[in-house]
Design an enzyme around this catalytic site. Structure first.
Site, PDB file in Angstrom:
ATOM      1  N   SER A 151       1.126  -1.295  -0.446  1.00  0.00           N
ATOM      2  CA  SER A 151      -0.427   0.011  -0.165  1.00  0.00           C
ATOM      3  C   SER A 151       1.220   1.345   0.124  1.00  0.00           C
ATOM      4  CB  SER A 151      -0.936  -0.166   1.531  1.00  0.00           C
ATOM      5  OG  SER A 151      -1.553   1.251   1.697  1.00  0.00           O
ATOM      6  N   TYR A 164      -2.329  -0.338  10.635  1.00  0.00           N
ATOM      7  CA  TYR A 164      -2.207  -0.444   9.592  1.00  0.00           C
ATOM      8  C   TYR A 164      -1.272  -0.191   9.027  1.00  0.00           C
ATOM      9  CZ  TYR A 164      -3.748  -1.007   4.545  1.00  0.00           C
ATOM     10  OH  TYR A 164      -3.866  -1.103   3.599  1.00  0.00           O
TER      11      TYR A 164
HETATM   12  N1  LIG Z   1      -8.542  -0.282  -0.345  1.00  0.00           N
HETATM   13  C1  LIG Z   1      -7.808   0.449  -0.657  1.00  0.00           C
HETATM   14  O1  LIG Z   1      -7.494   1.451  -0.752  1.00  0.00           O
HETATM   15  C2  LIG Z   1      -6.693   0.038   0.223  1.00  0.00           C
HETATM   16  C3  LIG Z   1      -5.121   0.361  -0.267  1.00  0.00           C
HETATM   17  C4  LIG Z   1      -3.596  -0.243  -0.332  1.00  0.00           C
HETATM   18  C5  LIG Z   1      -3.774  -1.384   0.347  1.00  0.00           C
HETATM   19  N2  LIG Z   1      -5.306  -2.135   0.290  1.00  0.00           N
HETATM   20  C6  LIG Z   1      -4.281  -3.835   0.357  1.00  0.00           C
HETATM   21  O2  LIG Z   1      -5.524  -4.480  -0.587  1.00  0.00           O
HETATM   22  C7  LIG Z   1      -5.753  -5.466   0.155  1.00  0.00           C
HETATM   23  C8  LIG Z   1      -7.252  -5.891  -0.308  1.00  0.00           C
HETATM   24  O3  LIG Z   1      -8.597  -4.467   0.188  1.00  0.00           O
HETATM   25  P1  LIG Z   1      -9.376  -4.550   0.208  1.00  0.00           P
HETATM   26  O4  LIG Z   1      -9.430  -3.258  -0.026  1.00  0.00           O
HETATM   27  O5  LIG Z   1     -10.138  -4.727  -1.566  1.00  0.00           O
HETATM   28  O6  LIG Z   1     -10.013  -4.765   1.336  1.00  0.00           O
HETATM   29  P2  LIG Z   1     -11.781  -5.412   1.324  1.00  0.00           P
HETATM   30  O7  LIG Z   1     -12.216  -4.942   3.107  1.00  0.00           O
HETATM   31  O8  LIG Z   1     -12.527  -4.625   0.994  1.00  0.00           O
HETATM   32  O9  LIG Z   1     -11.493  -6.910   1.120  1.00  0.00           O
HETATM   33  C9  LIG Z   1     -10.914  -7.732   1.910  1.00  0.00           C
HETATM   34  C10 LIG Z   1     -11.543  -8.853   1.989  1.00  0.00           C
HETATM   35  O10 LIG Z   1     -10.449  -9.408   2.477  1.00  0.00           O
HETATM   36  C11 LIG Z   1     -11.019 -11.037   2.818  1.00  0.00           C
HETATM   37  N3  LIG Z   1     -10.329 -11.578   4.640  1.00  0.00           N
HETATM   38  C12 LIG Z   1      -9.994 -10.530   5.299  1.00  0.00           C
HETATM   39  N4  LIG Z   1      -9.871 -11.452   6.876  1.00  0.00           N
HETATM   40  C13 LIG Z   1      -9.296 -12.272   5.843  1.00  0.00           C
HETATM   41  C14 LIG Z   1      -8.601 -13.406   6.838  1.00  0.00           C
HETATM   42  N5  LIG Z   1      -8.372 -13.620   7.436  1.00  0.00           N
HETATM   43  N6  LIG Z   1      -9.395 -14.729   5.655  1.00  0.00           N
HETATM   44  C15 LIG Z   1      -9.526 -14.269   5.016  1.00  0.00           C
HETATM   45  N7  LIG Z   1      -9.363 -13.350   4.190  1.00  0.00           N
HETATM   46  C16 LIG Z   1      -9.437 -12.255   4.527  1.00  0.00           C
HETATM   47  C17 LIG Z   1     -12.390 -10.530   2.992  1.00  0.00           C
HETATM   48  O11 LIG Z   1     -13.726 -11.101   3.969  1.00  0.00           O
HETATM   49  C18 LIG Z   1     -12.596  -9.950   2.212  1.00  0.00           C
HETATM   50  O12 LIG Z   1     -13.017 -10.143   1.354  1.00  0.00           O
HETATM   51  C19 LIG Z   1      -5.617  -5.545   1.400  1.00  0.00           C
HETATM   52  O13 LIG Z   1      -4.081  -6.641   1.798  1.00  0.00           O
HETATM   53  C20 LIG Z   1      -5.628  -4.001   1.572  1.00  0.00           C
HETATM   54  O14 LIG Z   1      -4.670  -4.018   2.899  1.00  0.00           O
HETATM   55  C21 LIG Z   1      -6.179  -1.983  -0.091  1.00  0.00           C
END
Ligand SMILES: NC(=O)c1ccc[n+]([C@@H]2O[C@H](COP(=O)([O-])OP(=O)(O)OC[C@H]3O[C@@H](n4cnc5c(N)ncnc54)[C@H](O)[C@@H]3O)[C@@H](O)[C@H]2O)c1
Length: 262
Positions: A151, A164
């Site tokens: 991220s 985080y």
């Molecule tokens: N959304 C953002 O702005 C953003 C920015 C940078 C990085 N990220 C990274 O992208 C990745 C996905 O984030 P997102 O925004 O799509 O989140 P989200 O909450 O939309 O989706 C995350 C998914 O992971 C699943 N999950 C959560 N805990 C889990 C576990 N213990 N075991 C298995 N599955 C699990 C959830 O059920 C969900 O389907 C993360 O690693 C996050 O740190 C997101």
């Protein structure tokens, strides 16, 4: 905004790919794109109903998809996620280590439990899935490719990211160290560093104390003047996962509308 690709699909034809946390957000967009690109998929998530529904939806389009319900932070679950690929398809070529939670708060309001939880899921979960994936990829003559979800918070400081942010530095660190460890075996390990992306998690922000203000402020901090879409991150993940990136390893690719260039 949605991104329409031009050109024929198929850059993952014949590749066996595991995507963790695929029920929603970036993981879901990645699984959908990978299915269109011809991947044989294992989609995993802690949420049983949504991940089984996604597998059913993708299977209906003709894709080969297996769903695994589990928690990436639990060693046996992480092992099962990877084993599902070798059991169903006989090999593993690609892991997208995406599953994660995004707790946002300052250090004073972050409890020890909240720290432990994000380190367990985003940190240990990524470590475990990478570990078992590398074990499986070592059986391949041609190696494999891992893409971790870091991220902008895993590359630079931000406010309200006391637990985080450090967890995402784990993603950046794992990417670089594992890339060096396994380069000679042609197992490539890269990461994407998304800016703020309009996923389920980010859509919840306006309902949290201070969330709306945070969202408005962070949007302005992206030079392109908007937050990103899950499909835009999925395209970068696809590049790193595919043979198009055959000489790329240890890279952390920003997908952030210019955020980290400032
Ligand atoms: N959304 C953002 O702005 C953003 C920015 C940078 C990085 N990220 C990274 O992208 C990745 C996905 O984030 P997102 O925004 O799509 O989140 P989200 O909450 O939309 O989706 C995350 C998914 O992971 C699943 N999950 C959560 N805990 C889990 C576990 N213990 N075991 C298995 N599955 C699990 C959830 O059920 C969900 O389907 C993360 O690693 C996050 O740190 C997101």
């Amino acid at each position: 905004m949605t991104v329409e690709r031009s050109g024929p699909p198929g850059s993952l034809m014949g590749k066996v790919c595991v995507v963790t946390g695929a029920a929603f957000g970036i993981g879901r967009a990645t699984a959908e794109l990978f299915a269109r690109e011809g991947a044989q998929l294992v989609v995993t998530d802690i949420q049983a109903g949504p991940i089984e529904a996604l597998a059913g939806k993708l299977t209906a389009t003709g894709a080969a998809v297996v769903a695994v319900v589990g928690d990436v932070s639990v060693e046996d679950d992480a092992r099962r996620m990877i084993a599902a690929a070798t059991e169903a398809y006989g090999r593993l070529d690609v892991l997208v280590a995406n599953a994660g939670i995004i707790p946002l708060d300052d250090v004073l309001n972050t409890s020890v439990d909240a720290w432990d939880q994000v380190m367990a899921i985003d940190g240990r979960g990524m470590f475990l899935t990478c570990k078992f994936a590398i074990e499986a990829m070592l059986e391949n003559e041609n190696g494999g490719s891992i893409v971790c979800l870091s991220s902008i918070s895993g590359m630079a400081g931000q406010s309200r990211q006391a637990a985080y942010g450090p967890a995402k530095f784990v993603a950046t660190g794992l990417t670089k160290h594992l890339a060096i460890e396994w380069a000679a075996k042609n197992i490539r390990v890269n990461a994407v560093a998304p800016g703020t992306i309009r996923t389920e998690r980010v859509k919840q922000l306006p309902d949290e104390p201070g969330g709306q203000e945070y969202l408005e402020a962070i949007e302005k901090m992206h030079p392109m003047g908007r937050i990103g879409e899950p499909s835009e991150v999925a395209e970068a993940i696809l590049f790193l996962a595919s043979d198009a990136a055959s000489f790329v390893t240890g890279a952390v690719l920003p997908v952030d509308g210019g955020y980290l260039a400032q």
